[in-house]
Design a protein around this motif. Structure first.
Motif, PDB file in Angstrom:
ATOM      1  N   LEU A   1      18.801   0.970  11.356  1.00  0.00           N
ATOM      2  CA  LEU A   1      18.789   1.462  12.743  1.00  0.00           C
ATOM      3  C   LEU A   1      20.125   1.161  13.403  1.00  0.00           C
ATOM      4  O   LEU A   1      20.793   0.175  13.059  1.00  0.00           O
ATOM      5  CB  LEU A   1      17.687   0.766  13.555  1.00  0.00           C
ATOM      6  CG  LEU A   1      16.246   1.042  13.156  1.00  0.00           C
ATOM      7  CD1 LEU A   1      15.307   0.182  13.998  1.00  0.00           C
ATOM      8  CD2 LEU A   1      15.888   2.523  13.330  1.00  0.00           C
ATOM      9  N   TYR A   2      20.521   1.997  14.371  1.00  0.00           N
ATOM     10  CA  TYR A   2      21.678   1.693  15.207  1.00  0.00           C
ATOM     11  C   TYR A   2      21.236   0.710  16.293  1.00  0.00           C
ATOM     12  O   TYR A   2      20.056   0.698  16.689  1.00  0.00           O
ATOM     13  CB  TYR A   2      22.207   2.974  15.858  1.00  0.00           C
ATOM     14  CG  TYR A   2      22.960   3.850  14.877  1.00  0.00           C
ATOM     15  CD1 TYR A   2      24.320   3.718  14.711  1.00  0.00           C
ATOM     16  CD2 TYR A   2      22.287   4.775  14.088  1.00  0.00           C
ATOM     17  CE1 TYR A   2      25.014   4.495  13.790  1.00  0.00           C
ATOM     18  CE2 TYR A   2      22.963   5.556  13.173  1.00  0.00           C
ATOM     19  CZ  TYR A   2      24.330   5.410  13.026  1.00  0.00           C
ATOM     20  OH  TYR A   2      24.998   6.167  12.111  1.00  0.00           O
ATOM     21  N   ASP A   3      22.205  -0.065  16.820  1.00  0.00           N
ATOM     22  CA  ASP A   3      21.890  -1.022  17.893  1.00  0.00           C
ATOM     23  C   ASP A   3      21.126  -0.353  19.029  1.00  0.00           C
ATOM     24  O   ASP A   3      20.129  -0.861  19.530  1.00  0.00           O
ATOM     25  CB  ASP A   3      23.184  -1.694  18.409  1.00  0.00           C
ATOM     26  CG  ASP A   3      24.278  -0.698  18.827  1.00  0.00           C
ATOM     27  OD1 ASP A   3      24.032   0.515  18.807  1.00  0.00           O
ATOM     28  OD2 ASP A   3      25.388  -1.160  19.187  1.00  0.00           O
TER      29      ASP A   3
ATOM     30  N   GLY B   1      21.698   4.295   3.519  1.00  0.00           N
ATOM     31  CA  GLY B   1      21.157   5.576   3.978  1.00  0.00           C
ATOM     32  C   GLY B   1      19.975   5.303   4.902  1.00  0.00           C
ATOM     33  O   GLY B   1      19.328   4.265   4.797  1.00  0.00           O
ATOM     34  N   TYR B   2      19.721   6.217   5.815  1.00  0.00           N
ATOM     35  CA  TYR B   2      18.598   6.004   6.740  1.00  0.00           C
ATOM     36  C   TYR B   2      17.986   7.331   7.136  1.00  0.00           C
ATOM     37  O   TYR B   2      18.582   8.397   6.953  1.00  0.00           O
ATOM     38  CB  TYR B   2      19.059   5.231   7.985  1.00  0.00           C
ATOM     39  CG  TYR B   2      20.102   5.951   8.806  1.00  0.00           C
ATOM     40  CD1 TYR B   2      19.744   6.904   9.750  1.00  0.00           C
ATOM     41  CD2 TYR B   2      21.452   5.685   8.627  1.00  0.00           C
ATOM     42  CE1 TYR B   2      20.701   7.577  10.494  1.00  0.00           C
ATOM     43  CE2 TYR B   2      22.410   6.350   9.361  1.00  0.00           C
ATOM     44  CZ  TYR B   2      22.027   7.298  10.296  1.00  0.00           C
ATOM     45  OH  TYR B   2      22.968   7.969  11.019  1.00  0.00           O
ATOM     46  N   SER B   3      16.808   7.217   7.714  1.00  0.00           N
ATOM     47  CA  SER B   3      16.107   8.412   8.187  1.00  0.00           C
ATOM     48  C   SER B   3      16.542   8.713   9.618  1.00  0.00           C
ATOM     49  O   SER B   3      16.701   7.788  10.419  1.00  0.00           O
ATOM     50  CB  SER B   3      14.604   8.145   8.149  1.00  0.00           C
ATOM     51  OG  SER B   3      13.931   9.177   8.841  1.00  0.00           O
TER      52      SER B   3
ATOM     53  N   MET C   1      16.430  12.274   5.430  1.00  0.00           N
ATOM     54  CA  MET C   1      17.378  11.178   5.171  1.00  0.00           C
ATOM     55  C   MET C   1      18.835  11.614   5.341  1.00  0.00           C
ATOM     56  O   MET C   1      19.200  12.746   5.031  1.00  0.00           O
ATOM     57  CB  MET C   1      17.206  10.659   3.736  1.00  0.00           C
ATOM     58  CG  MET C   1      15.893   9.972   3.474  1.00  0.00           C
ATOM     59  SD  MET C   1      15.682   8.464   4.435  1.00  0.00           S
ATOM     60  CE  MET C   1      16.888   7.378   3.649  1.00  0.00           C
ATOM     61  N   ARG C   2      19.637  10.674   5.813  1.00  0.00           N
ATOM     62  CA  ARG C   2      21.091  10.814   5.810  1.00  0.00           C
ATOM     63  C   ARG C   2      21.648   9.892   4.732  1.00  0.00           C
ATOM     64  O   ARG C   2      21.174   8.769   4.574  1.00  0.00           O
ATOM     65  CB  ARG C   2      21.694  10.343   7.139  1.00  0.00           C
ATOM     66  CG  ARG C   2      21.332  11.195   8.340  1.00  0.00           C
ATOM     67  CD  ARG C   2      22.555  11.387   9.208  1.00  0.00           C
ATOM     68  NE  ARG C   2      23.554  12.152   8.488  1.00  0.00           N
ATOM     69  CZ  ARG C   2      24.858  12.130   8.744  1.00  0.00           C
ATOM     70  NH1 ARG C   2      25.326  11.371   9.702  1.00  0.00           N
ATOM     71  NH2 ARG C   2      25.708  12.861   8.044  1.00  0.00           N
ATOM     72  N   PRO C   3      22.684  10.334   3.990  1.00  0.00           N
ATOM     73  CA  PRO C   3      23.314   9.418   3.032  1.00  0.00           C
ATOM     74  C   PRO C   3      24.046   8.298   3.777  1.00  0.00           C
ATOM     75  O   PRO C   3      24.431   8.467   4.940  1.00  0.00           O
ATOM     76  CB  PRO C   3      24.312  10.317   2.296  1.00  0.00           C
ATOM     77  CG  PRO C   3      24.564  11.472   3.211  1.00  0.00           C
ATOM     78  CD  PRO C   3      23.329  11.654   4.039  1.00  0.00           C
ATOM     79  N   ALA C   4      24.233   7.148   3.099  1.00  0.00           N
ATOM     80  CA  ALA C   4      24.926   6.003   3.706  1.00  0.00           C
ATOM     81  C   ALA C   4      26.293   6.438   4.217  1.00  0.00           C
ATOM     82  O   ALA C   4      27.047   7.099   3.491  1.00  0.00           O
ATOM     83  CB  ALA C   4      25.083   4.907   2.663  1.00  0.00           C
ATOM     84  N   HIS C   5      26.598   6.068   5.444  1.00  0.00           N
ATOM     85  CA  HIS C   5      27.869   6.514   6.038  1.00  0.00           C
ATOM     86  C   HIS C   5      28.333   5.570   7.136  1.00  0.00           C
ATOM     87  O   HIS C   5      27.556   4.745   7.625  1.00  0.00           O
ATOM     88  CB  HIS C   5      27.717   7.933   6.605  1.00  0.00           C
ATOM     89  CG  HIS C   5      26.705   8.024   7.706  1.00  0.00           C
ATOM     90  ND1 HIS C   5      25.360   8.170   7.473  1.00  0.00           N
ATOM     91  CD2 HIS C   5      26.839   7.946   9.057  1.00  0.00           C
ATOM     92  CE1 HIS C   5      24.710   8.203   8.621  1.00  0.00           C
ATOM     93  NE2 HIS C   5      25.585   8.064   9.597  1.00  0.00           N
ATOM     94  N   ILE C   6      29.582   5.719   7.519  1.00  0.00           N
ATOM     95  CA  ILE C   6      30.156   4.994   8.663  1.00  0.00           C
ATOM     96  C   ILE C   6      30.903   6.024   9.505  1.00  0.00           C
ATOM     97  O   ILE C   6      31.646   6.849   8.981  1.00  0.00           O
ATOM     98  CB  ILE C   6      31.138   3.883   8.196  1.00  0.00           C
ATOM     99  CG1 ILE C   6      30.406   2.871   7.310  1.00  0.00           C
ATOM    100  CG2 ILE C   6      31.773   3.192   9.395  1.00  0.00           C
ATOM    101  CD1 ILE C   6      31.299   1.756   6.740  1.00  0.00           C
ATOM    102  N   HIS C   7      30.659   5.964  10.821  1.00  0.00           N
ATOM    103  CA  HIS C   7      31.269   6.943  11.736  1.00  0.00           C
ATOM    104  C   HIS C   7      32.640   6.487  12.243  1.00  0.00           C
ATOM    105  O   HIS C   7      32.861   5.287  12.464  1.00  0.00           O
ATOM    106  CB  HIS C   7      30.391   7.114  12.983  1.00  0.00           C
ATOM    107  CG  HIS C   7      29.061   7.716  12.716  1.00  0.00           C
ATOM    108  ND1 HIS C   7      28.848   9.066  12.739  1.00  0.00           N
ATOM    109  CD2 HIS C   7      27.866   7.163  12.435  1.00  0.00           C
ATOM    110  CE1 HIS C   7      27.579   9.316  12.495  1.00  0.00           C
ATOM    111  NE2 HIS C   7      26.953   8.172  12.297  1.00  0.00           N
ATOM    112  N   PHE C   8      33.488   7.473  12.510  1.00  0.00           N
ATOM    113  CA  PHE C   8      34.826   7.226  13.068  1.00  0.00           C
ATOM    114  C   PHE C   8      35.122   8.219  14.191  1.00  0.00           C
ATOM    115  O   PHE C   8      34.813   9.406  14.053  1.00  0.00           O
ATOM    116  CB  PHE C   8      35.914   7.471  12.016  1.00  0.00           C
ATOM    117  CG  PHE C   8      35.939   6.461  10.913  1.00  0.00           C
ATOM    118  CD1 PHE C   8      36.856   5.431  10.917  1.00  0.00           C
ATOM    119  CD2 PHE C   8      35.043   6.542   9.867  1.00  0.00           C
ATOM    120  CE1 PHE C   8      36.884   4.501   9.895  1.00  0.00           C
ATOM    121  CE2 PHE C   8      35.053   5.614   8.840  1.00  0.00           C
ATOM    122  CZ  PHE C   8      35.980   4.586   8.851  1.00  0.00           C
TER     123      PHE C   8
END
Ligand code: BEZ
Ligand code: FE
Length: 303
Positions: free
Chosen positions: A158-160, A191-193, A212-219
């Motif tokens: 989960l995001y904060d 990865g998360y839903s 599902m989304r694949p594991a990622h980091i946003h920029f």
């Protein structure tokens, strides 16, 4: 009185809207009406089905809050956000790193952190890694003093902002050094839903999609004179790299975790290296046009 039929109604609506004074609004609305009407004709839409569609859109609107943007989620799951991002990329004056979804969890209020900081408040043993890379122009010239805003999910997936509107975790803003380098510590993304407890989740389930989304980091990267870049890195070994529910993962954004990286600016930890190339800015870019928005900012927009 004129005769309105399923064949003539579209032209009647377009004629009536022809007085629109803003030329771009006129173009967008005329095209939207043409395609909407064609859609209704093609599927032979029934009144009961259209009421169901209206009920769905009402539910999408009702669940939106400053921390939750179900309309962005709908646009994402229909591939519309990825399409609009791709169209935006094609208007850049140079081909830089490709755009990816900003998604509904970006927050303008993120802490400025010193180079090398750990962005997670708690780090599970064995998950820590170094994230670094260079921000350059399309020819590889370093861009110093670029702002690099980063956000990702925690160990719970989960995001904060999903855990509590007030908590700030797993996110931060860094500045590149004279060599265009940014560096920080984080944790291995998982990865998360997407949120499945609202109307969009109901739609995704009805379509038998996994959500599902694949594991990622946003920029989100900005530097004076360059087009703002909204993108994300994706872990190449994620099983959902090819079937991301929101169509954000695309070839050149896939990265590997390097267990032993001799070039790492912070030794003795696995690394992800992610370099980004920014296109120079055009006059049209200067006028704005961020790819996505903080959900709370959308609620403040004038209609
Ligand atoms: C995200 O990556 O944060 C995201 C993007 C689209 C929908 C849901 C989440
Ligand atoms: Fe995300």
């Amino acid at each position: 009185m004129h005769e309105l039929t399923p064949e003539t109604i579209t032209d009647a609506v377009l004629d009536q809207m022809a007085t629109t004074s803003d030329p771009r609004l006129k173009e967008i609305m005329a095209c939207a009406v043409k395609h909407l009407h064609e859609f209704a004709r093609e599927v032979k839409l029934t009144p009961a089905e259209w009421i169901k569609g209206i009920a769905f859109m009402t539910a999408v609107g009702k669940i939106c809050t400053p921390a939750r943007q179900e309309f962005i989620l709908l646009s994402d799951t229909l591939g519309l956000s990825a399409l609009v991002n791709g169209l935006h990329d094609s208007t850049a004056m140079e081909e830089g790193t490709h755009t990816s979804l900003l998604g509904p969890f970006y927050r303008e209020a993120s802490p400025n952190l010193a180079a090398g900081s750990q962005i997670a408040k708690t780090v599970k043993p064995g998950t820590e890694l170094v994230l670094y890379g260079r921000v350059t122009d399309v020819n590889g010239k370093p861009i110093s003093n670029a702002t690099v805003s980063i956000w990702q999910t925690g160990a719970s997936g989960l995001y904060d902002i999903q855990e509590s509107a007030a908590s700030i975790d797993y996110r931060g803003v860094f500045t590149t050094d004279a060599n265009g380098l940014y560096q920080l510590r984080s944790v291995r993304p998982i990865g998360y839903s997407i949120p499945m407890d609202g109307p969009v989740g109901e739609m995704v389930r009805a379509q038998k999609r996994h959500g599902m989304r694949p594991a990622h980091i946003h920029f989100l990267v900005g530097a004076p004179g360059y087009r703002e870049l909204v993108t994300a890195l994706y872990l190449r070994d994620d099983p959902h790299l090819q079937d991301d529910v929101v169509f954000g993962s695309s070839g050149d954004l896939a990265v590997d975790i390097n267990p032993r990286d001799a070039e790492s600016p912070i030794p003795n930890l696995p690394t992800i290296r992610f370099d980004m190339r920014l296109s120079r800015e055009t006059a049209a870019d200067k006028a704005g046009g961020r790819v996505g928005a903080d959900p709370s900012a959308i609620l403040k927009q004038p209609a």
